[in-house]
Design an enzyme around this catalytic site. Structure first.
Site, PDB file in Angstrom:
ATOM      1  N   ARG A 147     -12.195  36.355  -4.327  1.00  0.00           N
ATOM      2  CA  ARG A 147     -12.675  36.398  -2.949  1.00  0.00           C
ATOM      3  C   ARG A 147     -12.714  37.834  -2.440  1.00  0.00           C
ATOM      4  O   ARG A 147     -12.047  38.729  -2.975  1.00  0.00           O
ATOM      5  CB  ARG A 147     -11.775  35.556  -2.045  1.00  0.00           C
ATOM      6  CG  ARG A 147     -11.688  34.085  -2.441  1.00  0.00           C
ATOM      7  CD  ARG A 147     -10.731  33.343  -1.531  1.00  0.00           C
ATOM      8  NE  ARG A 147     -10.645  31.917  -1.852  1.00  0.00           N
ATOM      9  CZ  ARG A 147      -9.736  31.380  -2.657  1.00  0.00           C
ATOM     10  NH1 ARG A 147      -8.819  32.170  -3.227  1.00  0.00           N
ATOM     11  NH2 ARG A 147      -9.715  30.083  -2.891  1.00  0.00           N
ATOM     12  N   ARG A 184     -19.101  34.886  -6.260  1.00  0.00           N
ATOM     13  CA  ARG A 184     -18.117  33.861  -6.624  1.00  0.00           C
ATOM     14  C   ARG A 184     -18.827  32.593  -7.116  1.00  0.00           C
ATOM     15  O   ARG A 184     -18.439  32.003  -8.127  1.00  0.00           O
ATOM     16  CB  ARG A 184     -17.237  33.560  -5.414  1.00  0.00           C
ATOM     17  CG  ARG A 184     -16.089  32.578  -5.660  1.00  0.00           C
ATOM     18  CD  ARG A 184     -15.169  32.578  -4.439  1.00  0.00           C
ATOM     19  NE  ARG A 184     -14.189  31.509  -4.438  1.00  0.00           N
ATOM     20  CZ  ARG A 184     -13.013  31.569  -5.061  1.00  0.00           C
ATOM     21  NH1 ARG A 184     -12.689  32.644  -5.751  1.00  0.00           N
ATOM     22  NH2 ARG A 184     -12.156  30.567  -4.994  1.00  0.00           N
ATOM     23  N   HIS A 231      -8.490  27.338  -6.908  1.00  0.00           N
ATOM     24  CA  HIS A 231      -8.686  26.108  -6.139  1.00  0.00           C
ATOM     25  C   HIS A 231      -7.561  25.128  -6.452  1.00  0.00           C
ATOM     26  O   HIS A 231      -7.217  24.917  -7.623  1.00  0.00           O
ATOM     27  CB  HIS A 231     -10.036  25.459  -6.465  1.00  0.00           C
ATOM     28  CG  HIS A 231     -11.206  26.189  -5.887  1.00  0.00           C
ATOM     29  ND1 HIS A 231     -11.330  26.445  -4.542  1.00  0.00           N
ATOM     30  CD2 HIS A 231     -12.312  26.721  -6.473  1.00  0.00           C
ATOM     31  CE1 HIS A 231     -12.459  27.098  -4.325  1.00  0.00           C
ATOM     32  NE2 HIS A 231     -13.070  27.275  -5.475  1.00  0.00           N
TER      33      HIS A 231
END
Length: 354
Positions: A186, A284, A307
């Site tokens: 990120r 991403r 995640h």
């Protein structure tokens, strides 16, 4: 007494005051308690800000419609009315800096507001401000499926070709874009990357993701080489020794999230990229889909991207799977084998010797 002790004592003091019989359980009063609890639990500032904004929007709606803002009097009916209001609300309504625009809030925005309110109500229930949670009887509208935008191989080559790698700033930007593509980290994770988080020999990053969760992210040989060259030759001296971030501005300050987004967007315009938003997050998406297309497994991808649930990766899987289906249609072994199908024999007809 440490910082965490001060925060915990502040939470206890707030809760004891809020639970007094003469204290009204209003949204505005309880929101501060949620903030303190969320901070103590390590929730990210962005998550806390989204919940706070959602609670304020609900409070505005209730006040404008002469409805109670006491959480003990807010039920599923009020929340359903608020959901209808969100569906009809113009974009940027009551925004401090932007005028209302045509069209309404997207399904994703509405889903985000309601899930944030659900988190707030879960906290209210946990802290026993309410006896029943109205979200137990409320079905949150599903967010529509998004078409995941990714870069094509040609666009990636155009982007990289638009960078002047002969200059220190150019080589830094080249290394940044290569890193975003190769790791899928990120924007905030890249700007927060520190020298001690990089192990070039093992080709690993230690990344601090959402909720301060630590994970190890592998890098490829090209990123390893680019990072080594940037760190050994082009990284400027930090303006102060405490700035140990990997990527610095020309004058030695850490790159900010806004600055990084502006850098990526500028190269997108320079390369003439159209049809896809040129942003760190698009890298991403591109990394995820390309990783799967190249034979990577979804469980490894989940760990690399950080995640917590596989469900989040469903869009990437679907996109990669559809691409695999197209490739199979072109390269089907049976379809590309030139032969004629044998004719089926009629039933009931016996031939000699059979």
């Amino acid at each position: 007494m440490g910082l965490s002790d001060n925060l915990n004592s502040e939470i206890e003091r707030f809760l004891s005051q809020a639970l007094r019989k003469d204290a009204a359980a209003r949204l505005d009063k309880l929101l501060e308690g949620y903030r303190l609890s969320a901070q103590s639990e390590g929730k990210s500032p962005n998550t806390i800000a989204i919940v706070a904004a959602s609670v304020r929007y609900l409070e505005e709606f209730l006040t404008d419609n002469n409805l109670s803002t006491d959480v003990t009097e807010i039920g599923a009916g009020e929340l359903r009315r608020f959901t209808v209001y969100l569906r009809e609300r113009p974009r940027f309504a009551r925004h401090r800096f932007t005028r209302p625009q045509g069209g309404h809030l997207s399904g994703h925005t509405i889903n985000g507001y309601l899930r944030a309110l659900q988190a707030f109500w879960s906290w209210l229930e946990r802290e026993e401000f309410i006896k029943e949670n109205p979200f137990d009887r409320l079905k949150i509208p599903k967010a529509p499926r998004k078409v995941i935008p990714i870069f094509t191989e040609e666009q990636l080559l155009q982007l990289l070709a638009s960078i002047d790698i002969a200059s220190p700033v150019g080589y830094r930007d080249y290394t940044i874009i290569l890193t975003l593509l190769d790791t899928g980290i990120r924007c905030s994770e890249l700007t927060g990357l520190r020298l001690t988080d990089v192990n070039l020999e093992s080709r690993l990053f230690k990344v601090w993701g959402k909720g301060s969760k630590e994970r190890m992210v592998p890098i490829g040989a090209k990123v390893q080489k680019a990072l080594w060259k940037y760190l050994s030759r082009y990284r400027p001296e930090p303006i102060t020794p405490r700035y140990d971030q990997v990527f610095l501005t020309r004058d030695g300050h850490p790159l900010t999230k806004d600055r990084l987004e502006a850098i990526v967007e500028r190269y997108g315009k320079k390369a003439g990229i159209t049809g896809v938003r040129v942003s760190p997050h698009t890298f991403r998406h591109t990394m995820a889909v390309t990783f799967l297309r190249n034979g990577g497994d979804v469980f490894s991808l989940q760990r690399i991207l950080g995640h917590s649930q596989l469900e989040v990766l469903r869009g990437y899987i679907n996109l990669a799977q559809s691409d695999i289906s197209r490739v199979h249609q072109r390269n089907s072994p049976a379809d590309n084998l030139e032969f004629k199908l044998p004719r089926s024999r009629r039933r009931g007809v016996r031939r000699n010797g059979s």
